[in-house]
Design a protein around this motif. Sequence first.
Motif, PDB file in Angstrom:
ATOM      1  N   UNK A  99       0.800  -1.206   0.000  1.00 23.17           N
ATOM      2  CA  UNK A  99       0.000   0.000   0.000  1.00 23.17           C
ATOM      3  C   UNK A  99       0.839   1.264   0.000  1.00 23.17           C
ATOM      4  N   UNK A 100       2.107   1.170  -0.340  1.00 22.43           N
ATOM      5  CA  UNK A 100       3.017   2.305  -0.210  1.00 22.43           C
ATOM      6  C   UNK A 100       3.869   2.487  -1.455  1.00 22.43           C
ATOM      7  N   UNK A 101       4.156   3.754  -1.760  1.00 25.20           N
ATOM      8  CA  UNK A 101       5.057   4.082  -2.861  1.00 25.20           C
ATOM      9  C   UNK A 101       6.502   3.730  -2.481  1.00 25.20           C
ATOM     10  N   UNK A 102       7.399   3.615  -3.468  1.00 26.01           N
ATOM     11  CA  UNK A 102       8.798   3.339  -3.160  1.00 26.01           C
ATOM     12  C   UNK A 102       9.441   4.345  -2.214  1.00 26.01           C
ATOM     13  N   UNK A 103       8.946   5.571  -2.192  1.00 26.87           N
ATOM     14  CA  UNK A 103       9.466   6.557  -1.242  1.00 26.87           C
ATOM     15  C   UNK A 103       9.283   6.097   0.194  1.00 26.87           C
ATOM     16  N   UNK A 515      -6.823   4.433 -10.648  1.00 25.44           N
ATOM     17  CA  UNK A 515      -6.499   3.756  -9.400  1.00 25.44           C
ATOM     18  C   UNK A 515      -5.001   3.532  -9.392  1.00 25.44           C
ATOM     19  N   UNK A 516      -4.451   3.220  -8.225  1.00 21.48           N
ATOM     20  CA  UNK A 516      -3.021   2.958  -8.109  1.00 21.48           C
ATOM     21  C   UNK A 516      -2.796   1.575  -7.519  1.00 21.48           C
ATOM     22  N   UNK A 517      -1.655   1.008  -7.816  1.00 18.44           N
ATOM     23  CA  UNK A 517      -1.340  -0.298  -7.240  1.00 18.44           C
ATOM     24  C   UNK A 517      -1.227  -0.228  -5.722  1.00 18.44           C
ATOM     25  N   UNK A 518      -0.920   0.948  -5.172  1.00 18.18           N
ATOM     26  CA  UNK A 518      -0.886   1.081  -3.716  1.00 18.18           C
ATOM     27  C   UNK A 518      -2.282   0.987  -3.108  1.00 18.18           C
ATOM     28  N   UNK A 519      -3.326   1.064  -3.944  1.00 19.23           N
ATOM     29  CA  UNK A 519      -4.697   0.927  -3.454  1.00 19.23           C
ATOM     30  C   UNK A 519      -5.123  -0.531  -3.297  1.00 19.23           C
ATOM     31  N   UNK A 520      -4.348  -1.457  -3.839  1.00 20.53           N
ATOM     32  CA  UNK A 520      -4.741  -2.867  -3.801  1.00 20.53           C
ATOM     33  C   UNK A 520      -4.737  -3.392  -2.376  1.00 20.53           C
ATOM     34  N   UNK A 521      -3.681  -3.141  -1.635  1.00 21.17           N
ATOM     35  CA  UNK A 521      -3.578  -3.697  -0.277  1.00 21.17           C
ATOM     36  C   UNK A 521      -4.713  -3.230   0.622  1.00 21.17           C
ATOM     37  N   UNK A 522      -4.996  -1.916   0.745  1.00 20.28           N
ATOM     38  CA  UNK A 522      -6.099  -1.532   1.620  1.00 20.28           C
ATOM     39  C   UNK A 522      -7.456  -2.047   1.149  1.00 20.28           C
ATOM     40  N   UNK A 523      -7.632  -2.237  -0.158  1.00 23.48           N
ATOM     41  CA  UNK A 523      -8.892  -2.784  -0.659  1.00 23.48           C
ATOM     42  C   UNK A 523      -9.047  -4.242  -0.253  1.00 23.48           C
ATOM     43  N   UNK A 531      -8.072  -4.185   9.776  1.00 28.16           N
ATOM     44  CA  UNK A 531      -7.869  -2.748   9.935  1.00 28.16           C
ATOM     45  C   UNK A 531      -6.429  -2.374   9.598  1.00 28.16           C
ATOM     46  N   UNK A 532      -6.262  -1.307   8.820  1.00 24.03           N
ATOM     47  CA  UNK A 532      -4.947  -0.786   8.454  1.00 24.03           C
ATOM     48  C   UNK A 532      -4.946   0.718   8.717  1.00 24.03           C
ATOM     49  N   UNK A 533      -3.935   1.186   9.403  1.00 25.74           N
ATOM     50  CA  UNK A 533      -3.793   2.607   9.695  1.00 25.74           C
ATOM     51  C   UNK A 533      -3.576   3.371   8.391  1.00 25.74           C
ATOM     52  N   UNK A 534      -4.525   4.218   8.027  1.00 22.75           N
ATOM     53  CA  UNK A 534      -4.432   4.955   6.766  1.00 22.75           C
ATOM     54  C   UNK A 534      -3.220   5.871   6.724  1.00 22.75           C
ATOM     55  N   UNK A 535      -2.722   6.298   7.878  1.00 23.74           N
ATOM     56  CA  UNK A 535      -1.557   7.185   7.918  1.00 23.74           C
ATOM     57  C   UNK A 535      -0.245   6.445   7.701  1.00 23.74           C
ATOM     58  N   UNK A 536      -0.287   5.120   7.758  1.00 20.66           N
ATOM     59  CA  UNK A 536       0.924   4.321   7.611  1.00 20.66           C
ATOM     60  C   UNK A 536       1.157   3.859   6.180  1.00 20.66           C
ATOM     61  N   UNK A 537       0.229   4.185   5.273  1.00 20.99           N
ATOM     62  CA  UNK A 537       0.336   3.767   3.878  1.00 20.99           C
ATOM     63  C   UNK A 537       0.006   4.948   2.978  1.00 20.99           C
ATOM     64  N   UNK A 538       0.194   4.762   1.674  1.00 20.65           N
ATOM     65  CA  UNK A 538      -0.112   5.797   0.697  1.00 20.65           C
ATOM     66  C   UNK A 538      -1.399   5.538  -0.064  1.00 20.65           C
ATOM     67  N   UNK A 539      -1.845   4.290  -0.100  1.00 19.26           N
ATOM     68  CA  UNK A 539      -3.027   3.934  -0.861  1.00 19.26           C
ATOM     69  C   UNK A 539      -4.307   4.114  -0.072  1.00 19.26           C
ATOM     70  N   UNK A 540      -5.418   3.868  -0.770  1.00 20.20           N
ATOM     71  CA  UNK A 540      -6.734   3.960  -0.137  1.00 20.20           C
ATOM     72  C   UNK A 540      -7.584   2.798  -0.631  1.00 20.20           C
TER      73      UNK A 540
END
Length: 550
Positions: A99-103, A515-523, A531-540
Amino acid sequence: MRIVRSGLLGISMAALVACASDPGPAPRPVAAAPVQPMGKPDLLVVISVDQLSSDLFEAYAPHMSGGLARLAQGTAFLNGFQAQAATETCPGHSTILTGSHPARTGIVANDWYDPDAARENKEIYCAEDATLSDGNPYTVSAEHLLVPTLGERMKADDPRSRNVAVAGKDRSAVMMAGRDVDQRWYWGGEDFVTDTGAAPSATVAKINEATRALVARGIPALELPAHCADWDRAYTVGTRGTVVGTGRLEIAPGDASNFRRHPAYDGAALALAAGLIGEMQLGRGEAPDILSIGLAATDYVGHAYGNRGAEMCLQMAGLDRSLGDFLTRLDDSDLDYAVVLTADHGVLDVPPRLRAMGQEDASYVNMPEEFVARLEALKAQFEVERPVAYGGASGDQYLDPATYSTHGEAFRAAVMDLYRAHPQVAHVYTVEQIMAQPIPGGDPARWSMLQRVRASTHPDRSGDFYVMLKDQVMPIVNPGGTYTATHGSAHDYDRRVPILFWRKGMTSIARPDSAMTVDIMPTLAAMIGLDVDANAIDGKCLGGVPGADC
């Protein structure tokens, strides 16, 4: 069919290979399933097809009738994005289940330069343990991944969940599964191997035995389906006389190298994945399980021949059929499973074919004698042995650290000016310029080039400056052999990938929104109630995906 179907561990690898070797119609028509209430799936199956751009998927979609056709009948985001500029295998796979970008993941490239590495070779491979190897050979590890994967989160939430990965490349399996894995297998050149220390189970041993026998026997040249005829045209690439566009993807007996550039390579990985589902009873425990599958043949075919010739047409037909066989086996197991299919990046086709199609600006990058001579002059001027310690024609550029202590910023400015003057270079950014940008959000199709680079940049791993080539410029200096096309740019042909969610009972929805590939994990996490902390990832979480309560 050239290869006789025979039972193997509940799924037939020979059947999958036969499908790959006979790109005719799939045995079962695709039919829309009736809409049913969605509970939590017992098994998540996450498939990454290496180098499957949306452009490639859309080009061949009308001819698909197997697994790709079925998955496209779920919730299909064709404007999916590997949003960052680092569109390589390792960074791309690191986004899919974190759920996160390479950054944030820290996986800024397949390889980066670390001047502080405690070894002579300062080049770091994304999926190695640098403390245990000197880089050649390397020891596979997930140590460089800085954030947890979905499988790790599932196991932390309930230790009864299993986290399993199978892939054609070690870095694909490592980045999708992370550290805490139950089993992880990837192609090691002759067999499927693991970094976990586990001995091959009966399933792995039998798949390895069958794969070795297949390679030893070889596979004759594939027959070209009628719909591939328009792509059956020869193009000469580079100065070495390499011809692409008319190949038939045969495997000479004993040619393990060419096995990677054949649909049978994916068939073997899918057979192993299906065998492990049965052997480990995945999806039948008291907590949900996750299986990550990395299919690499499309990438090897694309690099060798480009993505619009007869070779890729054969590969896509084989992939479609092999995925269909795999999904049919899952249906027969009566598991409640959900599938996501996406890709780690796209690719730019070979410039000679692009120019023939009217894209006149398509070219390979050129490092002319004048450019090289000016670099040599800078070496003499600043009294350094190497003006760039690690880098290339594009992407992150790492300067020799000793240069800074002697010459300060003057040397970097001079090298950057040289790149800016190159007629094929679009942008040159300092790391300070990049890091001054916030991590971008919103529609990735609208991101600026600098924002795309920011999503790839980690302050401890990225370079001193970044070089971006112009649109349609391929970052290969000497094309030929099995390396005629590549990826890695911030342009949309490398960024845009399909994101397909499928589950029995889904209504077919083609989503035009981004959509972004970082959105796959939270979906997927929402689908299983994690439950996943939205502040700990980049996706939605992607609203509107059936079964995912966002």
